[in-house]
Scaffold this motif. Structure first.
Motif, PDB file in Angstrom:
ATOM      1  N   GLU A  68       0.553  12.621 -13.266  1.00 55.40           N
ATOM      2  CA  GLU A  68       1.699  13.310 -12.665  1.00 55.40           C
ATOM      3  C   GLU A  68       3.023  12.927 -13.306  1.00 55.40           C
ATOM      4  N   GLN A  69       3.079  11.727 -13.859  1.00 54.27           N
ATOM      5  CA  GLN A  69       4.358  11.243 -14.366  1.00 54.27           C
ATOM      6  C   GLN A  69       4.678  11.899 -15.691  1.00 54.27           C
ATOM      7  N   SER A  70       5.859  12.489 -15.750  1.00 54.01           N
ATOM      8  CA  SER A  70       6.260  13.070 -17.022  1.00 54.01           C
ATOM      9  C   SER A  70       7.060  12.060 -17.823  1.00 54.01           C
ATOM     10  N   ASP A  71       7.459  11.001 -17.169  1.00 54.26           N
ATOM     11  CA  ASP A  71       8.332  10.034 -17.829  1.00 54.26           C
ATOM     12  C   ASP A  71       8.004   8.635 -17.319  1.00 54.26           C
ATOM     13  N   PRO A  72       6.870   8.090 -17.760  1.00 56.40           N
ATOM     14  CA  PRO A  72       6.442   6.808 -17.201  1.00 56.40           C
ATOM     15  C   PRO A  72       7.456   5.713 -17.505  1.00 56.40           C
ATOM     16  N   PHE A  83      11.343   8.231 -10.869  1.00 56.57           N
ATOM     17  CA  PHE A  83      10.257   8.982 -11.475  1.00 56.57           C
ATOM     18  C   PHE A  83      10.656  10.418 -11.771  1.00 56.57           C
ATOM     19  N   SER A  84      10.051  10.947 -12.803  1.00 55.43           N
ATOM     20  CA  SER A  84      10.091  12.383 -13.025  1.00 55.43           C
ATOM     21  C   SER A  84       8.654  12.868 -12.840  1.00 55.43           C
ATOM     22  N   VAL A  85       8.462  13.787 -11.923  1.00 50.99           N
ATOM     23  CA  VAL A  85       7.113  14.168 -11.519  1.00 50.99           C
ATOM     24  C   VAL A  85       6.826  15.610 -11.930  1.00 50.99           C
ATOM     25  N   TRP A 128       0.834  -1.202   0.000  1.00 49.83           N
ATOM     26  CA  TRP A 128       0.000   0.000   0.000  1.00 49.83           C
ATOM     27  C   TRP A 128       0.875   1.260   0.000  1.00 49.83           C
ATOM     28  N   LEU A 129       1.928   1.233   0.819  1.00 53.70           N
ATOM     29  CA  LEU A 129       2.839   2.381   0.862  1.00 53.70           C
ATOM     30  C   LEU A 129       3.557   2.562  -0.476  1.00 53.70           C
ATOM     31  N   VAL A 130       4.010   1.456  -1.052  1.00 54.90           N
ATOM     32  CA  VAL A 130       4.738   1.567  -2.323  1.00 54.90           C
ATOM     33  C   VAL A 130       3.812   2.144  -3.396  1.00 54.90           C
ATOM     34  N   THR A 131       2.570   1.664  -3.456  1.00 54.61           N
ATOM     35  CA  THR A 131       1.655   2.190  -4.470  1.00 54.61           C
ATOM     36  C   THR A 131       1.418   3.687  -4.248  1.00 54.61           C
ATOM     37  N   GLY A 132       1.492   4.117  -2.984  1.00 52.92           N
ATOM     38  CA  GLY A 132       1.316   5.543  -2.696  1.00 52.92           C
ATOM     39  C   GLY A 132       2.488   6.393  -3.159  1.00 52.92           C
ATOM     40  N   LEU A 133       3.636   5.761  -3.396  1.00 48.98           N
ATOM     41  CA  LEU A 133       4.817   6.506  -3.853  1.00 48.98           C
ATOM     42  C   LEU A 133       4.878   6.625  -5.367  1.00 48.98           C
ATOM     43  N   VAL A 134       4.073   5.850  -6.061  1.00 52.77           N
ATOM     44  CA  VAL A 134       4.091   5.907  -7.520  1.00 52.77           C
ATOM     45  C   VAL A 134       3.233   7.098  -7.961  1.00 52.77           C
ATOM     46  N   PRO A 135       3.814   8.016  -8.731  1.00 50.29           N
ATOM     47  CA  PRO A 135       2.998   9.135  -9.198  1.00 50.29           C
ATOM     48  C   PRO A 135       1.838   8.627 -10.056  1.00 50.29           C
ATOM     49  N   LEU A 185       9.025  -1.950 -10.071  1.00 47.86           N
ATOM     50  CA  LEU A 185       8.148  -3.092 -10.330  1.00 47.86           C
ATOM     51  C   LEU A 185       6.681  -2.712 -10.148  1.00 47.86           C
ATOM     52  N   VAL A 186       6.411  -1.962  -9.084  1.00 44.95           N
ATOM     53  CA  VAL A 186       5.020  -1.595  -8.808  1.00 44.95           C
ATOM     54  C   VAL A 186       4.525  -0.572  -9.837  1.00 44.95           C
ATOM     55  N   ALA A 187       5.388   0.374 -10.209  1.00 46.32           N
ATOM     56  CA  ALA A 187       4.995   1.354 -11.230  1.00 46.32           C
ATOM     57  C   ALA A 187       4.681   0.640 -12.545  1.00 46.32           C
ATOM     58  N   ARG A 188       5.518  -0.329 -12.872  1.00 43.82           N
ATOM     59  CA  ARG A 188       5.290  -1.066 -14.115  1.00 43.82           C
ATOM     60  C   ARG A 188       4.009  -1.890 -14.027  1.00 43.82           C
TER      61      ARG A 188
END
Lengths: 74, 193
Positions: A65-69, B75-77, A54-61, B134-137
């Protein structure tokens, strides 16, 4: 094969608790119920795993928001 | 152009003023760590409001800073300020919840090992760039609607019922999609370990 093995009840219940905590602050009775549920080491392990994820998913923009997925192709 | 390199984690000490800091302009978007430092004292206040303690807020902000240092490599935000505030809020909420359980549940285990953990100071979860990647992907692999639902829930702060209304679907389906997103991320982490 599915993402998750059937019968992974502890994980599913941990996710239930996580969602409940996310949507409302637990009242005393609910917190007691969670504490009882966490008495089992298997439940505690699942809860910790779900909490970390849950915490990790909260860190993913967010996708907005992501300019560079991250790319799948590299 | 003035550039200030901060090599140590920020403290909540208000003697370091925001005007002392310049956000780097040689990048397309402001650097996450610079943004973090520039908003340090407001971040501490935001954490303190959730935790009810300045000391614990400082621990959380320190923890968030370390996580920002990992996240900035991945990430670039576009809007780093909104991102760092959300990160601190997420961590503060996690610490708060954990502290309400700590003395009842987790301390028992630790006391059994002879290393009792003081209540109210949950240990930080270590999150590395591999996990973030991994989670972002994994989130990127989800069907668009599932990802949207997950973002509305996790980052947007909407309830399942609200999301169901917004999208004109049943709450059951929303619940299913959130689980699906989490399960997919979990599988991605497990298959890598």
């Amino acid at each position: 094969m599915t993402d998750i093995e059937c019968g992974d009840a502890a994980w599913n219940q941990a996710v239930d608790w996580l969602m409940r905590e996310h949507e409302e602050s637990l009242d005393d009775a609910a917190r007691e119920a969670l504490i009882d549920w966490l008495a089992s080491p298997a439940h505690r392990k699942a809860y910790e795993q779900a909490r970390t994820l849950w915490l990790v998913t909260g860190l993913v923009p967010t996708s907005d928001e992501q300019s560079d997925p991250p790319s799948d192709d590299d | 152009m003035r550039m200030i390199i901060i090599s140590k984690a920020p403290s909540c000490d208000p003697s370091m003023r925001q005007e002392d800091l310049t956000v780097r302009k040689d990048e397309q978007f402001p650097d996450l760590a610079d943004t973090f430092v520039a908003h340090r004292s407001q971040l501490c206040q935001a954490a303190a409001r959730i935790l009810g303690s300045r000391d614990r807020a400082e621990d959380v902000v320190q923890d968030a800073y370390l996580k920002v240092m990992e996240a900035k490599t991945v990430f670039s935000v576009k809007e780093p300020a909104a991102y760092v505030f959300r990160m601190v809020r997420n961590l503060a909420i996690d610490h708060y919840r954990r502290s309400t359980l700590e003395s009842n549940v987790f301390a028992v285990e630790e006391a059994g090992q002879g290393v009792p953990s003081p209540a109210g100071t949950p240990e930080a979860i270590s999150i590395g760039r591999q996990e973030l990647n991994l989670v972002a992907r994994a989130l990127g692999e989800l069907p668009e609607r599932t990802r949207r639902v997950f973002e509305l829930y996790r980052m947007g702060g909407h309830t399942q019922r609200e999301i169901a209304k917004m999208l004109g679907v049943s709450p059951t389906l929303v619940n299913f999609m959130i689980r699906d997103a989490l399960n997919h991320c979990r599988s991605a982490l497990e298959s890598a370990s």
